[in-house]
Design a protein around this motif. Structure first.
Motif, short mmCIF file in Angstrom:
data_model
loop_
_atom_site.label_atom_id
_atom_site.label_comp_id
_atom_site.label_asym_id
_atom_site.label_seq_id
_atom_site.Cartn_x
_atom_site.Cartn_y
_atom_site.Cartn_z
N ASP A 121 0.85 -1.19 0.00
CA ASP A 121 0.00 0.00 0.00
C ASP A 121 0.89 1.25 0.00
OD1 ASP A 121 -1.65 2.21 1.01
OD2 ASP A 121 -3.11 0.70 1.57
N ALA A 122 0.59 2.20 -0.86
CA ALA A 122 1.38 3.43 -0.97
C ALA A 122 1.41 4.23 0.32
CB ALA A 122 0.84 4.30 -2.11
N ARG A 123 0.42 4.05 1.18
CA ARG A 123 0.40 4.78 2.46
C ARG A 123 1.59 4.40 3.34
NH1 ARG A 123 -5.45 3.44 4.51
NH2 ARG A 123 -5.01 1.59 3.28
N ILE A 124 2.07 3.18 3.20
CA ILE A 124 3.21 2.74 4.03
C ILE A 124 4.44 3.58 3.71
CG2 ILE A 124 4.76 0.82 4.55
CD1 ILE A 124 2.34 -1.07 3.99
N ALA A 125 4.76 3.71 2.44
CA ALA A 125 5.93 4.50 2.05
C ALA A 125 5.75 5.97 2.41
CB ALA A 125 6.19 4.35 0.55
N ALA A 126 4.55 6.49 2.22
CA ALA A 126 4.30 7.91 2.54
C ALA A 126 4.48 8.17 4.04
CB ALA A 126 2.89 8.30 2.10
N THR A 127 3.99 7.25 4.85
CA THR A 127 4.12 7.39 6.30
C THR A 127 5.58 7.25 6.72
OG1 THR A 127 1.90 6.53 6.61
CG2 THR A 127 3.36 6.48 8.52
N ASP A 128 6.26 6.25 6.16
CA ASP A 128 7.68 6.07 6.46
C ASP A 128 8.47 7.33 6.15
OD1 ASP A 128 7.15 3.50 7.31
OD2 ASP A 128 8.12 2.52 5.60
N ALA A 129 8.16 7.97 5.03
CA ALA A 129 8.88 9.19 4.63
C ALA A 129 8.67 10.30 5.66
CB ALA A 129 8.42 9.65 3.25
N VAL A 130 7.45 10.44 6.15
CA VAL A 130 7.18 11.45 7.17
C VAL A 130 8.01 11.18 8.41
CG1 VAL A 130 5.43 12.33 8.79
CG2 VAL A 130 4.84 12.02 6.38
N LEU A 131 8.01 9.94 8.86
CA LEU A 131 8.71 9.60 10.10
C LEU A 131 10.23 9.60 9.93
CD1 LEU A 131 6.22 6.93 11.45
CD2 LEU A 131 6.46 9.31 12.17
N GLN A 132 10.71 9.19 8.76
CA GLN A 132 12.15 9.25 8.50
C GLN A 132 12.63 10.69 8.48
OE1 GLN A 132 12.26 7.02 4.86
NE2 GLN A 132 12.43 5.04 5.92
N SER A 133 11.80 11.60 7.99
CA SER A 133 12.20 13.02 7.97
C SER A 133 12.33 13.58 9.38
CB SER A 133 11.20 13.85 7.17
OG SER A 133 9.98 14.03 7.90
N ARG A 134 11.76 12.88 10.35
CA ARG A 134 11.88 13.28 11.75
C ARG A 134 12.98 12.52 12.47
NH1 ARG A 134 5.49 13.86 13.19
NH2 ARG A 134 5.19 15.75 11.98
#
Length: 191
Positions: free
Chosen positions: A72-85
């Motif tokens: 699911d594309a939401r997984i990568a999108a969420t990971d990107a948000v959290l990785q940026s933190r």
């Protein structure tokens, strides 16, 4: 109708969600990147709550989910948000269980307050304890077997719309493909 909240991204859960959709369940996708950006923000959860209430009001069972597959594309999108933190992969797995479990629990609690739903399924072993806390569950009492490791229970959740409703907690790998359909068709169980 029943309400399913799923915080699992397992292949078994993906098959169960797909089967439920084929059987007429409404699918409500939670914007997980938005949850990662603004945890506990009611406005972030409002869309999923409104959609679920509308579908349930029309007599349709609902699956509210944080992913419908492990791709699911939401997984990568969420990971990107959290990785940026600055979170690493291990931290992200732990944090998403907490964030999504709480979000799903808050969604379910709001939906239960506005509908006559009597049975809810909580899918996802890592997220389920957080969802239970957010819904105000203090204890469960087994009512009837359904699938090994996932019986129908009575929720004890004082001061919560979930109190005295039926709840099933199941891990993401538990149950057959038609699991949600079988839960919806299961005869009423009395406490």
């Amino acid at each position: 109708p029943i309400l399913v909240i799923s915080g699992s991204c397992s292949p078994v859960s993906a098959q169960q969600i797909a089967w439920a959709e084929k059987c007429g369940f409404a699918s409500v996708a939670v914007d997980t990147a938005a949850v990662a950006e603004q945890p506990d923000n009611p406005a972030v959860l409002a869309s999923a709550i409104r959609k679920a209430i509308a579908k349930l009001a029309n007599g349709q069972s609902v699956v509210v989910h944080t992913s419908n597959s492990n791709t699911d594309a939401r997984i990568a999108a969420t990971d990107a948000v959290l990785q940026s933190r600055g979170y690493n992969d291990a931290d992200i797995r732990s944090l998403t269980a907490q964030l999504f479990g709480k979000a799903l629990g808050l969604i379910a609690k709001a939906v239960l307050a506005e509908t006559a739903i009597k049975r809810i399924v909580v899918a996802g072993g890592d997220t389920s304890s957080y969802a239970a806390r957010a819904m105000g569950v203090e204890a469960v009492e087994m009512l009837a077997p359904l699938t090994p490791g996932a019986p129908i229970c009575l929720a004890h959740a004082p001061n919560s719309p979930l109190d005295k409703k039926q709840i099933i907690f199941k891990g993401g790998q538990v149950g057959a493909e038609n699991y949600y359909e079988s839960v919806a068709r299961q005869d009423a169980v009395r406490a």
